[in-house]
Design a protein around this motif. Structure first.
Motif, short mmCIF file in Angstrom:
data_model
loop_
_atom_site.label_atom_id
_atom_site.label_comp_id
_atom_site.label_asym_id
_atom_site.label_seq_id
_atom_site.Cartn_x
_atom_site.Cartn_y
_atom_site.Cartn_z
N GLU A 194 -6.90 3.72 7.62
CA GLU A 194 -7.60 2.51 8.41
C GLU A 194 -7.97 1.58 7.32
O GLU A 194 -8.07 0.49 7.72
CB GLU A 194 -8.79 3.25 8.92
N GLU A 195 -8.36 1.98 6.09
CA GLU A 195 -8.69 1.26 4.96
C GLU A 195 -7.43 0.07 4.77
O GLU A 195 -7.39 -0.85 4.42
CB GLU A 195 -9.08 1.94 3.83
N ASP A 196 -6.27 0.89 4.55
CA ASP A 196 -5.04 0.01 4.36
C ASP A 196 -5.03 -0.99 5.18
O ASP A 196 -4.43 -2.37 5.05
CB ASP A 196 -3.91 0.95 4.22
N ALA A 212 -7.23 -3.79 5.05
CA ALA A 212 -6.90 -4.61 3.83
C ALA A 212 -5.70 -5.56 4.21
O ALA A 212 -5.59 -6.77 3.70
CB ALA A 212 -6.47 -3.72 2.65
N CYS A 250 0.82 -1.25 -0.20
CA CYS A 250 0.01 -0.06 -0.11
C CYS A 250 0.94 1.03 0.02
O CYS A 250 2.10 1.31 0.31
CB CYS A 250 -1.05 0.10 1.26
N ARG A 280 -1.25 7.81 4.86
CA ARG A 280 -1.25 6.58 4.36
C ARG A 280 -0.08 5.82 5.12
O ARG A 280 0.79 6.60 5.47
CB ARG A 280 -1.08 6.46 3.00
#
Ligand SMILES: Cc1cc2nc3c(=O)[nH]c(=O)nc-3n(C[C@H](O)[C@H](O)[C@H](O)COP(=O)(O)O)c2cc1C
Length: 148
Positions: free
Chosen positions: A131-133, A136, A109, A128
């Motif tokens: 939270e999405e990373d 995942a 990511c 980055r």
């Protein structure tokens, strides 16, 4: 199932954030290869190598760690954060050569980057991994374990 992640995260701790999310959720042991240079990995069923990407390579300490400590016939995986969010895991191939490692997958990511001229514009990929990373990455690890 005994699992460990060897991690080097020297720029902003981006990769360590990803690794810590997995470690906390799944109770995985983490070793910082910039501090620890030797460890007996023979007992581990699954070994992860996690690094920021520096000049298209995994951190030199991770490369050395794998060369010196990865036993033969292990199941491994890769985690990386980078500006480009590309799979740079081929940069590890020299370090695992001749060890008959089976790679179960690679997670990548974006990671906040202020290297060189990017610093002047406030960096790239601010915030980055997010939270999405992290979610995942946890899903990636769960899927890897399911393959065992
Ligand atoms: C010295 C240096 C070289 C870098 N080289 C690359 C590169 O070749 N490709 C890339 O996509 N990102 C590159 N980056 C960006 C980092 O890979 C990115 O910020 C990463 O998330 C850093 O991870 P860390 O905080 O875990 O060290 C570089 C960063 C630094 C400091």
């Amino acid at each position: 199932m005994k699992s460990i992640i060897i991690c080097a995260s020297t720029h902003h701790g981006n990769t360590r954030k990803v690794v810590d999310a997995i470690a906390e959720k799944f109770g995985v042991e983490v070793v910082d290869s910039t501090v620890v240079t030797a460890k007996d990995l023979s007992d581990y069923d699954l070994i992860g190598f996690a690094s920021g990407i520096y000049a298209a390579n995994f951190h030199p300490s991770i490369q050395r760690f794998a060369e010196n400590n990865l036993p033969k016939d292990k199941k491994i995986f890769y985690i990386m954060t980078s500006a480009m969010d590309k799979d740079f895991s081929k940069s590890m191939s020299g370090s695992i050569a001749g060890k008959n490692a089976e790679c179960l997958g690679a997670f990548s990511c974006k990671g906040y980057n202020t290297f060189g001229p990017f610093k002047l514009v406030g960096g790239t990929a601010k915030g980055r991994p997010n939270e999405e990373d992290l979610a995942a990455a946890c899903k990636f690890y769960e899927d890897i374990v399911a393959k065992l």
